[in-house]
Write an enzyme that holds these catalytic residues in place. Structure first.
Site, PDB file in Angstrom:
ATOM      1  N   HIS A 122       0.868  -1.181   0.000  1.00 44.53           N
ATOM      2  CA  HIS A 122       0.000   0.000   0.000  1.00 44.53           C
ATOM      3  C   HIS A 122       0.911   1.240   0.000  1.00 44.53           C
ATOM      4  O   HIS A 122       2.013   1.196   0.563  1.00 44.53           O
ATOM      5  CB  HIS A 122      -0.839  -0.043   1.278  1.00 44.53           C
ATOM      6  CG  HIS A 122      -1.908   1.001   1.378  1.00 44.53           C
ATOM      7  ND1 HIS A 122      -1.637   2.293   1.767  1.00 44.53           N
ATOM      8  CD2 HIS A 122      -3.240   0.942   1.157  1.00 44.53           C
ATOM      9  CE1 HIS A 122      -2.766   2.980   1.786  1.00 44.53           C
ATOM     10  NE2 HIS A 122      -3.754   2.195   1.416  1.00 44.53           N
ATOM     11  N   ASP A 202       3.270  -4.092   8.244  1.00 41.73           N
ATOM     12  CA  ASP A 202       2.025  -3.361   8.044  1.00 41.73           C
ATOM     13  C   ASP A 202       0.895  -4.368   8.249  1.00 41.73           C
ATOM     14  O   ASP A 202       0.639  -5.211   7.389  1.00 41.73           O
ATOM     15  CB  ASP A 202       2.021  -2.777   6.626  1.00 41.73           C
ATOM     16  CG  ASP A 202       0.689  -2.130   6.273  1.00 41.73           C
ATOM     17  OD1 ASP A 202      -0.277  -2.276   7.038  1.00 41.73           O
ATOM     18  OD2 ASP A 202       0.621  -1.500   5.201  1.00 41.73           O
ATOM     19  N   GLN A 205      -4.346  -4.918   7.253  1.00 44.25           N
ATOM     20  CA  GLN A 205      -5.369  -5.845   6.748  1.00 44.25           C
ATOM     21  C   GLN A 205      -5.446  -7.140   7.548  1.00 44.25           C
ATOM     22  O   GLN A 205      -6.348  -7.943   7.327  1.00 44.25           O
ATOM     23  CB  GLN A 205      -5.106  -6.172   5.267  1.00 44.25           C
ATOM     24  CG  GLN A 205      -5.277  -5.008   4.319  1.00 44.25           C
ATOM     25  CD  GLN A 205      -6.723  -4.538   4.196  1.00 44.25           C
ATOM     26  OE1 GLN A 205      -7.671  -5.273   4.478  1.00 44.25           O
ATOM     27  NE2 GLN A 205      -6.907  -3.302   3.789  1.00 44.25           N
ATOM     28  N   LYS A 228     -10.226  -0.660  10.848  1.00 48.57           N
ATOM     29  CA  LYS A 228     -10.378  -1.888  10.046  1.00 48.57           C
ATOM     30  C   LYS A 228     -10.622  -3.109  10.933  1.00 48.57           C
ATOM     31  O   LYS A 228     -10.697  -4.226  10.449  1.00 48.57           O
ATOM     32  CB  LYS A 228      -9.133  -2.107   9.188  1.00 48.57           C
ATOM     33  CG  LYS A 228      -8.918  -1.034   8.107  1.00 48.57           C
ATOM     34  CD  LYS A 228      -7.778  -1.426   7.202  1.00 48.57           C
ATOM     35  CE  LYS A 228      -7.139  -0.264   6.497  1.00 48.57           C
ATOM     36  NZ  LYS A 228      -7.842   0.179   5.309  1.00 48.57           N
ATOM     37  N   CYS A 368      -4.595   2.279  -3.721  1.00 50.90           N
ATOM     38  CA  CYS A 368      -3.311   2.786  -3.221  1.00 50.90           C
ATOM     39  C   CYS A 368      -2.188   1.778  -3.476  1.00 50.90           C
ATOM     40  O   CYS A 368      -1.335   1.541  -2.607  1.00 50.90           O
ATOM     41  CB  CYS A 368      -3.390   3.148  -1.728  1.00 50.90           C
ATOM     42  SG  CYS A 368      -4.517   4.497  -1.405  1.00 50.90           S
TER      43      CYS A 368
HETATM   44  N1  7TS Z   1      -1.665  -0.550   4.693  1.00 51.48           N
HETATM   45  C1  7TS Z   1      -2.575  -1.363   4.133  1.00 51.48           C
HETATM   46  C2  7TS Z   1      -2.184  -2.758   3.759  1.00 51.48           C
HETATM   47  C3  7TS Z   1      -3.876  -0.898   3.914  1.00 51.48           C
HETATM   48  O1  7TS Z   1      -4.768  -1.697   3.358  1.00 51.48           O
HETATM   49  C4  7TS Z   1      -4.206   0.430   4.295  1.00 51.48           C
HETATM   50  C5  7TS Z   1      -5.557   1.017   4.013  1.00 51.48           C
HETATM   51  C6  7TS Z   1      -3.231   1.214   4.906  1.00 51.48           C
HETATM   52  C7  7TS Z   1      -1.963   0.691   5.081  1.00 51.48           C
HETATM   53  C8  7TS Z   1      -3.499   2.606   5.391  1.00 51.48           C
HETATM   54  O2  7TS Z   1      -4.352   2.574   6.495  1.00 51.48           O
HETATM   55  P1  7TS Z   1      -4.909   3.945   7.131  1.00 51.48           P
HETATM   56  O3  7TS Z   1      -5.920   3.495   8.124  1.00 51.48           O
HETATM   57  O4  7TS Z   1      -3.759   4.648   7.712  1.00 51.48           O
HETATM   58  O5  7TS Z   1      -5.522   4.695   5.968  1.00 51.48           O
HETATM   59  N2  7TS Z   1      -6.242   0.413   2.961  1.00 51.48           N
HETATM   60  C9  7TS Z   1      -7.355   0.861   2.346  1.00 51.48           C
HETATM   61  C10 7TS Z   1      -7.980   0.151   1.330  1.00 51.48           C
HETATM   62  O6  7TS Z   1      -7.589  -0.940   0.891  1.00 51.48           O
HETATM   63  N3  7TS Z   1      -9.050   0.855   0.892  1.00 51.48           N
HETATM   64  O7  7TS Z   1      -9.139   1.978   1.618  1.00 51.48           O
HETATM   65  C11 7TS Z   1      -8.096   2.000   2.525  1.00 51.48           C
END
Ligand code: 7TS
Length: 411
Positions: A122, A202, A205, A228, A368
């Site tokens: 990501h 990371d 997910q 999440k 992303c």
């Molecule tokens: N890393 C992964 C693997 C992710 O899926 C996401 C967000 C992030 C980092 C960033 O997380 P945040 O909470 O800091 O934004 N992924 C997604 C997605 O797949 N669709 O919307 C956000």
């Protein structure tokens, strides 16, 4: 009532119609829905305990502090951290990774060093490393993904040549938000540790979908978002080994994180305070603790099994939809609870817009993951991502909708 029906009853938002159809929420990779328990924790805090933490000696401040620090201890237990001081509250995965990039990487990396990551990251676990590499003269290298549709997962054999003595940091995603690939985090951490490299996982997910034990994984840092994993938005965690966090210079400075301040300078408290300048996100941290309780009551092994089950059903049923190209793991290989696919002749944004008419919440775009999309020869995919409250019947709604879309656009 079945277990699944009981779980669904815990989520008020699910019981609504969208465009005259029952809501089918399959956008859990972006954010999960919240159970009543988590919503109640927020309301309870604001109605009964709201006060600033760590500074007051009155009853409300003490209650708020106890609840906030209780949430930290709860989350430490949730990921089997050795010490609650290893849990830093942040805004989410993105901020957590940026703290490591700003504080750890800028202090420890120099020209010629290598940051190793993967081709499936990501942007949150990619751009911060590119930025810090540029600043210090380091290089970012990538563990390749195998196969035309990335169905082969990471190329573990490539580690033999990639893990050179110049590699000082290995940062990788536990589960890919686009492919659904589950990476072997313990194996990757062990290989990095063998050459003295620091590791960042990371877990955005994976955190709400599988049992996570930071000590068994052997990672140095782990980043995740509350939203999440049934928790609120605006709260996340950076886990770091205590020895690393206590040495790390703070990324932000200000109130609450200092031992002593003079007109000439300041000294820092140990972790976690040194990494939490200013008034923290108290209510959301407390509600994240409630989300941990909720997920553990359902059972993370049960959630992982449910994810896998739904992903397998979706793979089977989607693979016979005309014109579809599914990316990511195949043939019963481990796959997180999501499936990404593309139609040769229909843009993902059209798919998502049409599916919305059927009450479906899907996501279309590059997720992303722009470099990965380019590598796969795609500009976008449509993604269905599942969670503990989704049902096999909802996958039938998805498949029927996709058949309607294919027929409308292609005939
Ligand atoms: N890393 C992964 C693997 C992710 O899926 C996401 C967000 C992030 C980092 C960033 O997380 P945040 O909470 O800091 O934004 N992924 C997604 C997605 O797949 N669709 O919307 C956000």
């Amino acid at each position: 009532m079945s277990d699944l029906a009981r779980t669904r009853a815990d989520f008020p938002i699910l019981h609504q119609q969208v465009n005259g159809k029952p809501l089918v929420y399959l956008d859990n990779g972006a954010t999960s829905q919240k159970p009543r328990r988590v919503i109640d924790a927020l309301v309870h805090y604001y109605e009964r305990d709201n006060s600033n933490v760590h500074r007051g000696l009155h009853a409300l401040s003490m209650r708020a502090t106890d609840a906030y620090e209780g949430a930290r201890a709860r989350i430490a237990k949730f990921i089997h951290a050795a010490d609650p001081a290893e849990i830093i509250f942040t805004r989410g995965t993105t901020e957590s990774i940026n703290i490591v990039a700003h504080s750890w990487a800028r202090a420890h990396l120099k020209a010629g060093d290598v940051i190793l990551t993967t081709e499936m990251e990501h942007h949150s676990n990619l751009v911060p490393w590119q930025q810090v590499a540029r600043a210090v003269g380091a290089t970012v290298r990538y563990i390749p993904v195998l196969g035309a549709d990335a169905e082969g997962g990471l190329d573990y054999a490539a580690l033999d040549t990639l893990l050179t003595p110049e590699v000082k940091l290995l940062a990788f995603t536990h589960i890919s938000n686009t492919l659904g690939t589950i990476n072997d985090a313990a194996r990757l951490c062990a290989r990095a540790r063998a050459i003295g490299a620091t590791t960042v996982i990371d877990a955005a997910q994976s955190i709400g979908h599988a049992r996570i034990d930071v000590q068994a994984l052997g990672c140095d840092f782990l980043a995740f978002s509350g939203h999440k994993m049934c928790g609120p938005t605006g709260i996340g965690v950076l886990y770091g080994r205590r020895a690393l966090l206590d040495q790390l210079a703070p990324d932000e400075t200000g109130g609450g994180m200092v031992v002593s301040v003079t007109y000439e300078g300041a000294t820092w408290k140990p972790s976690p305070e040194r990494h939490e300048a200013g008034t923290p996100n108290i209510a959301d941290a407390i509600a994240l603790g409630a989300a941990c309780d909720y997920l553990d009551e359902i059972g993370r092994d049960a959630i992982a099994a449910h994810d896998h089950h739904l992903a397998q059903i979706a793979m089977e049923k989607l693979s016979v939809v005309p014109g579809i190209r599914i990316i990511g793991p195949r043939g019963g290989q481990p796959r997180g609870g999501l499936v990404s696919f593309a139609f040769a002749e229909v843009h993902a944004h059209d798919v998502v817009t049409f599916a919305d008419e059927d009450g479906l919440a899907l996501r279309g775009g590059h997720h992303c993951n722009q470099p990965l999309m380019r590598k796969l020869g795609l500009t976008s995919t449509t993604r269905a991502s599942f969670y503990l409250y989704n049902t096999a019947a909802e996958i039938d709604v998805l498949v029927a909708s996709l058949r309607r879309i294919q027929k409308f656009f292609v005939g």
